[in-house]
Design a protein around this motif. Structure first.
Motif: not given
Ligand code: EPU
Length: 317
Positions: A155, A226-227, A230, A240, A242, A244, A249, A251-252, A272-275, A310
């Motif tokens: 999810g 969105h995907r 990001t 991902c 790890f 969260n 987050h 990734g953050k 693109v996305h650090a996670n 994860e």
């Molecule tokens: N962010 C950064 N830098 C990055 C990546 C993210 O600063 O390199 C910041 C973003 O700016 C944002 C926050 O981190 O403020 C959250 O980023 P994002 O919306 O991408 O969500 P996420 O928490 O990183 C989660 C799930 C994803 C899922 C997205 C859907 C986890 C670990 N990850 O990502 O799940 O696709 O929400 O929006 O729960 C997965 O499970 O494999 C996965 C990709």
């Protein structure tokens, strides 16, 4: 007795003898793949050979496979869509199983959908959208199977497939079948205990919400967009890496630790996305895992947060 090539001679650590390979080939509907590189079947495209990779189409076939593996004491490993998994370079001893055929069926009864464990989430999301049913938004764009998604409660960070589960039909390694009420299954953030009830998820019943095809399509498109914006969806990755941490987050944190673009061989922290760790082409599992550990250590040293995996990491070194 078939003649062994030099290549086969080298792969002497397979648990399957030539005799077992012949027997297995006979009892299945489609030819098993022996010493098959799992890299071909995972989204991050790393992973050594599986002794055997089999695709199962019907329940009677699966039951025959269970007897065979019991008789020869061969471990079975169920592979879903191959996302969210890193298989080490030594591969997997035993038999890797994928569910296809009747295990990919999807049928609707009003807002309730019954989907096979091997059904693709992409297809399920699309069919639900056509039917004007919402509720699968959390798994839009997730490249996996229904079974795999239920096991890891796929999810977003806050909404999960587990929220929709009415029941799950499982088959145990001893051949017993059970339909487990969704309420009896524990679902948490990227966690479920569903496999405590059986080895194979044959099917699941999910309760969706009546809406309209137009509305569901619109929200699916928005989420995909969105995907695309990001996440590094065009590069091989395991999703991902790890979970969260609470109220944060991953990734953050990795981004703030300035690790975007950092590489171990052909494995790289996505820009693109650090996670996400991407395979630049030809990466080994060793490189990916080394990079994961470097990232984990750096985030811990910088922020005092120990990130949890994860992804599932399995197989031989
Ligand atoms: N962010 C950064 N830098 C990055 C990546 C993210 O600063 O390199 C910041 C973003 O700016 C944002 C926050 O981190 O403020 C959250 O980023 P994002 O919306 O991408 O969500 P996420 O928490 O990183 C989660 C799930 C994803 C899922 C997205 C859907 C986890 C670990 N990850 O990502 O799940 O696709 O929400 O929006 O729960 C997965 O499970 O494999 C996965 C990709």
């Amino acid at each position: 007795m078939t003649q062994m090539s030099e290549g086969e001679n080298r792969k002497s650590n397979s648990l399957l003898t030539e005799e077992m390979k012949m027997q297995l080939t006979k009892l299945l509907l489609t030819k098993p793949l022996f010493d098959e590189p799992i890299a071909f079947h995972t989204t991050i495209k790393v992973g050594g050979p599986a002794d055997a990779l089999v695709t199962i189409h019907r329940l009677d076939e699966l039951l025959r496979l269970l007897s065979f593996s019991r008789e020869h004491r061969l471990p079975l490993f169920v592979l879903g869509g191959g996302s969210n998994i890193i298989v080490r370079d030594g591969g997997i001893r035993g038999i890797v199983v994928r569910l296809n055929g009747e295990f990919t069926k999807v049928s609707f009864n009003g807002a309730v959908v019954r989907a096979g464990g091997g059904a693709s989430l992409y297809r399920l999301v699309n069919m639900a959208a056509d039917m004007g049913l919402s509720g699968l938004e959390p798994v839009v764009g997730v490249p996996g199977t229904v079974g795999g998604a239920i096991v890891s409660n796929a999810g977003t960070a806050v909404e999960f497939i587990g929220d929709r589960v009415l029941s799950v039909h499982l088959l145990g390694e001893d051949g017993t079948q059970i339909e487990v009420d969704g309420k009896a299954i524990l679902f948490g953030y990227r966690y479920s205990n569903v496999l405590d009830f059986g080895k194979f998820i044959l099917a699941a019943t999910l309760e969706l919400k009546p809406s309209s095809p137009g509305r569901v399509r619109k929200s699916v498109e928005k989420l995909l967009e969105h995907r695309r914006r990001t996440q590094p969806i065009n590069m091989p990755s395991a999703g991902c890496i790890f979970k969260n941490p609470p109220n944060e987050h991953a990734g953050k944190l990795i981004d703030m630790a300035k690790l975007k673009g950092f590489r171990c061989g052909r494995a790289q922290v996505s820009e693109v996305h650090a996670n996400f760790i991407i395979n630049l082409g030809g990466a080994t599992a060793r490189e990916v895992i080394e990079l994961i550990e470097i990232v984990r250590k750096a985030v811990y040293e910088r922020f005092g947060v120990m990130l949890e995996y994860e992804v599932q990491i399995i197989g031989e070194e």
